[in-house]
Design a protein around this motif. Structure first.
Motif, PDB file in Angstrom:
ATOM      1  N   TRP A  80      -4.119  14.198 -12.818  1.00 47.05           N
ATOM      2  CA  TRP A  80      -4.092  12.808 -12.226  1.00 47.05           C
ATOM      3  C   TRP A  80      -2.972  12.013 -12.702  1.00 47.05           C
ATOM      4  O   TRP A  80      -1.788  12.293 -12.358  1.00 47.05           O
ATOM      5  N   ILE A  81      -3.150  10.872 -13.503  1.00 47.16           N
ATOM      6  CA  ILE A  81      -2.120   9.911 -13.756  1.00 47.16           C
ATOM      7  C   ILE A  81      -1.817  10.146 -15.373  1.00 47.16           C
ATOM      8  O   ILE A  81      -1.040   9.207 -15.678  1.00 47.16           O
ATOM      9  N   GLU A  82      -2.048  11.305 -15.818  1.00 46.02           N
ATOM     10  CA  GLU A  82      -1.407  11.450 -17.519  1.00 46.02           C
ATOM     11  C   GLU A  82      -0.096  11.159 -17.429  1.00 46.02           C
ATOM     12  O   GLU A  82       0.535  11.187 -18.592  1.00 46.02           O
ATOM     13  N   LEU A  83       0.568  11.596 -16.418  1.00 47.93           N
ATOM     14  CA  LEU A  83       2.153  11.625 -16.554  1.00 47.93           C
ATOM     15  C   LEU A  83       2.737  10.517 -16.275  1.00 47.93           C
ATOM     16  O   LEU A  83       3.941  10.496 -15.970  1.00 47.93           O
TER      17      LEU A  83
ATOM     18  N   VAL B 118      -2.114   5.209  -4.064  1.00 47.70           N
ATOM     19  CA  VAL B 118      -3.021   6.631  -4.009  1.00 47.70           C
ATOM     20  C   VAL B 118      -2.397   7.573  -4.686  1.00 47.70           C
ATOM     21  O   VAL B 118      -1.298   7.823  -4.102  1.00 47.70           O
ATOM     22  N   VAL B 119      -2.740   7.803  -5.999  1.00 47.34           N
ATOM     23  CA  VAL B 119      -2.109   9.039  -6.530  1.00 47.34           C
ATOM     24  C   VAL B 119      -3.253  10.290  -6.480  1.00 47.34           C
ATOM     25  O   VAL B 119      -4.210  10.224  -7.106  1.00 47.34           O
ATOM     26  N   ARG B 120      -3.057  11.056  -5.596  1.00 48.29           N
ATOM     27  CA  ARG B 120      -3.901  12.164  -5.279  1.00 48.29           C
ATOM     28  C   ARG B 120      -4.277  13.314  -6.616  1.00 48.29           C
ATOM     29  O   ARG B 120      -3.282  13.559  -7.039  1.00 48.29           O
ATOM     30  N   PRO B 121      -5.367  13.582  -6.909  1.00 50.15           N
ATOM     31  CA  PRO B 121      -5.370  14.641  -7.969  1.00 50.15           C
ATOM     32  C   PRO B 121      -4.608  15.680  -7.598  1.00 50.15           C
ATOM     33  O   PRO B 121      -4.626  16.306  -6.679  1.00 50.15           O
ATOM     34  N   GLY B 122      -3.587  16.256  -8.555  1.00 51.65           N
ATOM     35  CA  GLY B 122      -3.034  17.211  -8.412  1.00 51.65           C
ATOM     36  C   GLY B 122      -1.587  17.122  -7.650  1.00 51.65           C
ATOM     37  O   GLY B 122      -0.928  18.042  -7.274  1.00 51.65           O
ATOM     38  N   MET B 123      -1.277  15.908  -7.310  1.00 46.40           N
ATOM     39  CA  MET B 123      -0.317  15.436  -6.396  1.00 46.40           C
ATOM     40  C   MET B 123       0.919  15.554  -6.966  1.00 46.40           C
ATOM     41  O   MET B 123       2.110  15.881  -6.683  1.00 46.40           O
TER      42      MET B 123
ATOM     43  N   TYR C 143       0.990  -1.379   0.177  1.00 46.27           N
ATOM     44  CA  TYR C 143      -0.049  -0.016   0.153  1.00 46.27           C
ATOM     45  C   TYR C 143       0.869   1.291  -0.332  1.00 46.27           C
ATOM     46  O   TYR C 143       1.841   1.358   0.753  1.00 46.27           O
ATOM     47  N   VAL C 144       0.920   2.084  -0.948  1.00 44.33           N
ATOM     48  CA  VAL C 144       1.457   3.387  -1.175  1.00 44.33           C
ATOM     49  C   VAL C 144       0.490   4.551  -1.344  1.00 44.33           C
ATOM     50  O   VAL C 144      -0.368   4.774  -2.058  1.00 44.33           O
ATOM     51  N   SER C 145       0.938   5.454  -0.126  1.00 43.11           N
ATOM     52  CA  SER C 145       0.306   6.839  -0.207  1.00 43.11           C
ATOM     53  C   SER C 145       0.932   7.950   0.381  1.00 43.11           C
ATOM     54  O   SER C 145       1.906   7.650   0.977  1.00 43.11           O
ATOM     55  N   PHE C 146       1.107   8.991  -0.408  1.00 42.47           N
ATOM     56  CA  PHE C 146       1.811  10.061  -0.131  1.00 42.47           C
ATOM     57  C   PHE C 146       1.298  11.052   0.877  1.00 42.47           C
ATOM     58  O   PHE C 146       1.566  12.203   1.009  1.00 42.47           O
ATOM     59  N   GLY C 147       0.089  10.603   1.235  1.00 38.80           N
ATOM     60  CA  GLY C 147      -0.917  11.671   2.033  1.00 38.80           C
ATOM     61  C   GLY C 147      -1.472  12.784   1.248  1.00 38.80           C
ATOM     62  O   GLY C 147      -1.754  12.535   0.205  1.00 38.80           O
ATOM     63  N   SER C 148      -2.088  13.473   1.985  1.00 35.06           N
ATOM     64  CA  SER C 148      -2.866  14.571   1.590  1.00 35.06           C
ATOM     65  C   SER C 148      -2.246  15.843   1.321  1.00 35.06           C
ATOM     66  O   SER C 148      -2.848  16.595   0.767  1.00 35.06           O
ATOM     67  N   MET C 149      -0.916  15.920   1.514  1.00 29.09           N
ATOM     68  CA  MET C 149      -0.196  17.195   1.241  1.00 29.09           C
ATOM     69  C   MET C 149       0.928  17.158   0.358  1.00 29.09           C
ATOM     70  O   MET C 149       1.109  17.931  -0.300  1.00 29.09           O
TER      71      MET C 149
ATOM     72  N   GLU D  70       9.935  11.995 -10.251  1.00 26.08           N
ATOM     73  CA  GLU D  70       9.676  11.302  -8.623  1.00 26.08           C
ATOM     74  C   GLU D  70       8.772  10.293  -8.870  1.00 26.08           C
ATOM     75  O   GLU D  70       8.469   9.272  -8.803  1.00 26.08           O
ATOM     76  N   LEU D  71       7.480  10.824  -9.801  1.00 24.66           N
ATOM     77  CA  LEU D  71       6.546   9.759 -10.379  1.00 24.66           C
ATOM     78  C   LEU D  71       7.071   8.658 -11.020  1.00 24.66           C
ATOM     79  O   LEU D  71       6.572   7.552 -10.837  1.00 24.66           O
ATOM     80  N   THR D  72       7.932   8.794 -12.051  1.00 31.10           N
ATOM     81  CA  THR D  72       8.681   7.930 -12.781  1.00 31.10           C
ATOM     82  C   THR D  72       9.328   6.779 -12.042  1.00 31.10           C
ATOM     83  O   THR D  72       9.248   5.520 -12.314  1.00 31.10           O
ATOM     84  N   GLU D  73      10.079   7.251 -11.087  1.00 29.09           N
ATOM     85  CA  GLU D  73      11.057   6.665 -10.230  1.00 29.09           C
ATOM     86  C   GLU D  73      10.065   5.508  -9.415  1.00 29.09           C
ATOM     87  O   GLU D  73      10.304   4.296  -9.187  1.00 29.09           O
ATOM     88  N   ALA D  74       8.855   6.057  -8.956  1.00 26.45           N
ATOM     89  CA  ALA D  74       8.205   5.597  -7.932  1.00 26.45           C
ATOM     90  C   ALA D  74       7.325   4.278  -8.712  1.00 26.45           C
ATOM     91  O   ALA D  74       7.085   3.327  -8.284  1.00 26.45           O
TER      92      ALA D  74
END
Length: 351
Positions: free
Chosen positions: A302-305, A291-296, A260-266, A273-277
């Motif tokens: 969202w996940i277009e990148l 969890v990929v928060r909108p605007g994170m 389970y992976v989440s970067f939290g709400s902030m 960094e997205l690519t590495e993860a």
């Protein structure tokens, strides 16, 4: 304003972020059940819904935070701005409560809303601070200026934090100890050191060594009263819509198989960094709930990148959602029960 309870009137001062709102409301519910009347003072950002908690009095104060501050990676600078902007309105608010009610039994403030301590001292009110995370994090604040590796590790190392993890964390801090981080740490520590008591959302037997160290380093008594979600399990305060389809996906997975992976709400990350993860999770060859928060991710909705070929490579092994019902996810039998994983992205915003 509600009538004063038989045990007195408490004012709780909240930080407007998900991991802080929920524990503070849980603490408020627990204290209210013991006979205290509760007033919750909160910044305008992410204001809680009073209709969900009619037993409390809610008072909003201006925070004057800008969109650029909220989207910036400088979490320490954001916390400094929040406290500076809220200090005068919070003082006026507390003075008004004192004038109307004549008495405040105590102020309980989130450790990140440290401006409350100076105000309480000025008004000669007892103030306790709530650490919404573990006691070990208090040690991180205490040793932050000490960047000698041996001393840094010896002061914090415990069964929950091994030397290898701490070596990585120390390296992260020493790479870029910004002025905002140093100022934030100093004001944070001054408040906690001055508080009448430290309340920690933890369990003593899980953090015995860390709590023993905290007791030696901090003058205020420390109380472990967690986990708060067990004391007040019905609190619902999610800032984002919880996507329950992930629970159906988890139901199809083998026991203790899912990461389970989440970067939290902030927290926010960039494309690299997205690519590495993403490829790190793909290469784990384990099923994962992410969890990929909108605007994170900077520059995306969202996940277009996501990198080319990533989603095809993971297929049904992955469940990617904007937000989860976190309590249900963490309690699910399919989720791996691991020691905390430190996601390190070359910046010191984890304090």
């Amino acid at each position: 304003m509600e009538k004063q309870g038989k045990s007195g009137h408490l004012v709780l001062v909240m930080v407007p972020f998900q991991g802080h709102i929920t524990p503070m409301l849980q603490l408020a519910t627990t204290l209210h059940s013991k006979g205290f009347s509760i007033t919750i003072v909160h910044p305008e950002l992410n204001s809680p819904n009073p209709s969900q908690h009619p037993e409390f009095t809610f008072v909003s104060i201006p925070d004057k935070l800008t969109k650029s501050q909220l989207s910036d990676k400088d979490a320490a600078g954001l916390m400094q701005s929040l406290n500076k902007n809220c200090k005068a309105p919070l003082q006026r608010c507390l003075e008004k409560i004192l004038h109307s009610q004549g008495h405040i039994a105590a102020i309980i403030y989130d450790t990140l809303m440290f401006c409350a301590q100076a105000i309480a001292d000025d008004l000669r009110l007892p103030a306790m601070t709530l650490r919404t995370s573990s006691a070990t994090t208090l040690l991180l604040y205490y040793v932050f200026p000490e960047l000698d590796e041996r001393d840094f590790i010896s002061k914090i190392e415990s069964p929950g934090l091994q030397a290898l993890q701490l070596q990585h964390f120390r390296a992260l801090l020493s790479q870029n100890p910004t002025e905002a981080m140093v100022e934030f740490r100093a004001t944070f520590m001054k408040a906690v050191m001055s508080s009448s008591a430290i309340i920690v959302n933890s369990v003593y037997f899980l953090e015995q060594e860390a709590i023993s160290k905290v007791k030696k380093l901090f003058p205020a008594p420390i109380f472990t009263i967690g986990p708060l979600h067990k004391l007040a399990p019905t609190i619902c305060s999610s800032l984002l819509t919880e996507d329950y389809k992930c629970i159906s996906w988890l139901n199809k997975q083998a026991p203790e198989s899912v990461i389970y992976v989440s970067f939290g709400s902030m927290a926010s990350i960039d494309k690299q960094e997205l690519t590495e993860a993403a490829w790190g999770l793909a290469n784990s060859e384990r099923p994962f709930l992410w969890v990929v928060r909108p605007g994170m991710v900077h520059g995306s909705e969202w996940i277009e990148l996501f990198p080319n070929g990533f989603q095809e490579s993971v297929g049904q092994r992955a469940c990617i959602v904007p937000w989860t019902p976190q309590r249900e996810v963490l309690a699910h039998a399919a989720v791996v029960d691991l020691e905390p994983l430190w996601l390190e992205f070359n910046r010191g915003e984890y304090l």
